[in-house]
Each structure stands twice: as C-alpha cells, then as structure tokens.
Scaffold this active site. Sequence first.
Site, PDB file in Angstrom:
ATOM      1  N   MET A  36      -9.058   7.923 -22.486  1.00 28.96           N
ATOM      2  CA  MET A  36      -7.857   8.532 -23.059  1.00 28.96           C
ATOM      3  C   MET A  36      -6.610   7.825 -22.510  1.00 28.96           C
ATOM      4  SD  MET A  36      -8.729  12.498 -23.687  1.00 28.96           S
ATOM      5  CE  MET A  36      -8.384  13.118 -22.064  1.00 28.96           C
ATOM      6  N   GLY A  37      -6.802   6.605 -21.990  1.00 24.84           N
ATOM      7  CA  GLY A  37      -5.661   5.813 -21.536  1.00 24.84           C
ATOM      8  C   GLY A  37      -5.154   6.226 -20.162  1.00 24.84           C
ATOM      9  N   TYR A  38      -3.936   5.742 -19.833  1.00 25.05           N
ATOM     10  CA  TYR A  38      -3.349   5.882 -18.506  1.00 25.05           C
ATOM     11  C   TYR A  38      -4.371   5.363 -17.485  1.00 25.05           C
ATOM     12  CZ  TYR A  38       0.397   7.420 -15.495  1.00 25.05           C
ATOM     13  OH  TYR A  38       1.458   7.429 -14.625  1.00 25.05           O
ATOM     14  N   LEU A  39      -4.767   4.123 -17.717  1.00 25.87           N
ATOM     15  CA  LEU A  39      -5.919   3.558 -17.014  1.00 25.87           C
ATOM     16  C   LEU A  39      -5.625   3.319 -15.531  1.00 25.87           C
ATOM     17  CD1 LEU A  39      -7.041   0.945 -19.713  1.00 25.87           C
ATOM     18  CD2 LEU A  39      -7.715   3.353 -19.472  1.00 25.87           C
ATOM     19  N   GLU A  41      -7.871   2.381 -11.494  1.00 25.05           N
ATOM     20  CA  GLU A  41      -8.947   1.573 -10.929  1.00 25.05           C
ATOM     21  C   GLU A  41     -10.345   2.099 -11.321  1.00 25.05           C
ATOM     22  OE1 GLU A  41      -8.791  -1.373  -9.735  1.00 25.05           O
ATOM     23  OE2 GLU A  41     -10.892  -1.416  -9.091  1.00 25.05           O
ATOM     24  N   GLY A  42     -10.448   3.419 -11.549  1.00 24.32           N
ATOM     25  CA  GLY A  42     -11.730   3.978 -11.994  1.00 24.32           C
ATOM     26  C   GLY A  42     -12.129   3.396 -13.343  1.00 24.32           C
ATOM     27  N   HIS A  43     -11.169   3.359 -14.282  1.00 26.28           N
ATOM     28  CA  HIS A  43     -11.451   2.765 -15.598  1.00 26.28           C
ATOM     29  C   HIS A  43     -11.742   1.272 -15.436  1.00 26.28           C
ATOM     30  CE1 HIS A  43      -8.703   6.201 -16.780  1.00 26.28           C
ATOM     31  NE2 HIS A  43      -9.775   6.448 -17.496  1.00 26.28           N
ATOM     32  N   SER A 191      -7.986   9.973 -10.907  1.00 23.07           N
ATOM     33  CA  SER A 191      -7.890  10.690 -12.172  1.00 23.07           C
ATOM     34  C   SER A 191      -6.511  10.423 -12.757  1.00 23.07           C
ATOM     35  CB  SER A 191      -8.050  12.196 -11.927  1.00 23.07           C
ATOM     36  OG  SER A 191      -7.558  12.932 -13.028  1.00 23.07           O
ATOM     37  N   SER A 192      -6.443  10.311 -14.077  1.00 25.82           N
ATOM     38  CA  SER A 192      -5.120  10.126 -14.705  1.00 25.82           C
ATOM     39  C   SER A 192      -4.226  11.310 -14.384  1.00 25.82           C
ATOM     40  CB  SER A 192      -5.273   9.988 -16.226  1.00 25.82           C
ATOM     41  OG  SER A 192      -6.143   8.925 -16.516  1.00 25.82           O
TER      42      SER A 192
HETATM   43  O1  PAF Z   1     -13.482  11.003 -20.242  1.00 21.44           O
HETATM   44  C1  PAF Z   1     -12.588  10.868 -21.114  1.00 21.44           C
HETATM   45  O2  PAF Z   1     -11.588  10.181 -20.906  1.00 21.44           O
HETATM   46  C2  PAF Z   1     -12.753  11.552 -22.465  1.00 21.44           C
HETATM   47  O3  PAF Z   1     -13.380  12.795 -22.323  1.00 21.44           O
HETATM   48  C3  PAF Z   1     -13.496  10.682 -23.503  1.00 21.44           C
HETATM   49  C4  PAF Z   1     -14.922  10.407 -23.083  1.00 21.44           C
HETATM   50  C5  PAF Z   1     -12.763   9.377 -23.696  1.00 21.44           C
HETATM   51  C6  PAF Z   1     -13.536  11.411 -24.854  1.00 21.44           C
HETATM   52  O4  PAF Z   1     -12.267  11.656 -25.346  1.00 21.44           O
END
Ligand code: PAF
Length: 304
Positions: A36-39, A41-43, A191-192
Amino acid sequence: MKIAATIAEARTLIAALREERRGSEQGNAVGFVPTMGYLHEGHASLLRRSRAESGISVLSIFVNPIQFGPGEDLDRYPRSEKADLELAEREGVDVVFLPSVDEMYPQERKTTVTVTGVTERLCGASRPGHFDGVATVVSKLFHIVKPDKAFFGAKDAQQVAVLQKMVIDLNMDVEIVPCPIIREEDGLALSSRNVYLSSEQRREALVLSRSLREAAERIQSGESVSPRRIVEDVTRAIQASPLAVIDYVEMLAFPDLVPLDEEHGLSDLRDSGGSLILAVAVKFGTTRLIDNVIMKLKEAALHV
Ligand code: PAF
C-alpha cells in the site's frame, strides 16, 4: 523500470517481459510484492527477495479502500509516490503497478473473497471485514500480475495465513513466500503506520517487541510455563505502559490460528512439529500497532 497505471498496461508490460526473458539466464518467473506504498526497509527486503528469486520483479502500490473499516485511517494513510518509485528503482523492480481506485473498482462490486476459520481471531475479530478486503484485492492483483511467487512480511502473520489458505482453496498457481519481520535497531517492527507515533508513543511502543522477545526466550529456555501464563505476563508487561491500550494478546497454533488447548493441544502440536504464534495488537493514541513471534514447537518448550 516501467510504471503501469491501468490493468491493461500492467498485463501488456508483464507479458512482454515474460516473452523477452524466456530462456534467459535469470529466467522469466514473476516475483510480486503487493503493497500500500509508503515503502520502508521492510518492503525493500521483500523486493530484494523477489529480485533474487525471480527473473521479473513486479511491485504494486495501491491503498485498498475495502480493507479499511469505518473510522480507520484510510483518509490519512501515509503516501509518498516519489520516494516509493525511487526505492523501487533502487531495488531493481521491472514493473510498478500503480492503479487508481476507479481502475481497481470501476463499478459496484458483486464479488468478495471470504476466507473463513483463520480470520476468526486476532485482527479478524477486531477489524470485521478487513480480511475480506485483503483477500479480494490480492486475488484481483494475482489475476492481473499472474505471479509465480508473491512475497509478504511476517509482521502481518494472519494476512500470510489467510492468503496461504486462499491460494490453496482456490487452486491459485502462486507460491506465498513469508519473509522475516524487519525491525529498527531498538526492536520496533517496521510499519508505514510508525510515522503517526509521537516520540513518547514510539518510546513506549518498544514494550511490544521487548515483551514478545522475553516471552520467546522463556519458552525456548525450557522454563516450565503454560501458554496462559505467557499471555498473562505479556499482557501485564504491556499494561505497565501508561500509553498502551491492548486490543489483543493471543497465543495460537500457526498457521491454523486456533487456540492452544491447554490439555491436549500442545502435545498434539509438538508431535506434529507444528508452530505457534504469540501475537499482539496495541493502540498508542490513535495508532494501532501489531507484532508477533512465531516459534516451531519442536524447538520450543512449553508446558501445561
Ligand atoms: O499488507 C499490505 O500492505 C496490504 O494488506 C496488501 C497485501 C497490499 C493488500 O492491500
């Protein structure tokens, strides 16, 4: 790196890459990281894993309105498209799918994906409808991207359990790959939503990772302790923080997310080499944080 705003563009770009990389050294398997963006280091760690395990790396950024309940933070969910695209580029993403809400939900929706059982407790109990929203959007994204593997962070452990059940039950040809929780140096799970915390709340929020770590150490040390006692002790430790309002502290079998029957459950679980999860959800002001530890019972020593 290519950016697709529409479903048709995403499909065309990914199909072209599949064709182009067929037979190449890195292969043409598609690794997918839905976000859901706002990336943070976890992403980035998920994107690295996707890059390492797949010839084509796809990222989606979509703040999915149908997984937010009334009064939740949909309207103020943090967004940072420019920084997200820079991070994606650094992590070697090939295609970013960045659809609008109208593109994903163009008309009144008549189809919802509901996973039962694993959604009954934890966040499923305190956020009614949340996992319907997650399963529905992830199912749509899987149909658009057609990934071979999809990478998810273990901080959202119930989400991982729900999606694993969904792909098995609906025979979706994609592997769900859970990836370790990434933490700040002081233990706070990334977490974002951490951006909402005041400095005092952020300091107090360390009680989550600290109490989970202490519980895991006790269990693994072989101390004779029951699941009920662990939950009570973690609850007490969190309650000692004046800013913390507990939503839940639960210890369950993982990934089935059923309660550990104190009399029979643990020995059954131990014999089957099963795992357990100790999970918490706690509000600091208006910010709800979740965290967990997952342990293999063969290596852990829990007693009734
Ligand atoms: O974990 C998230 O960021 C959201 O729940 C996901 C998996 C992108 C679905 O909107």
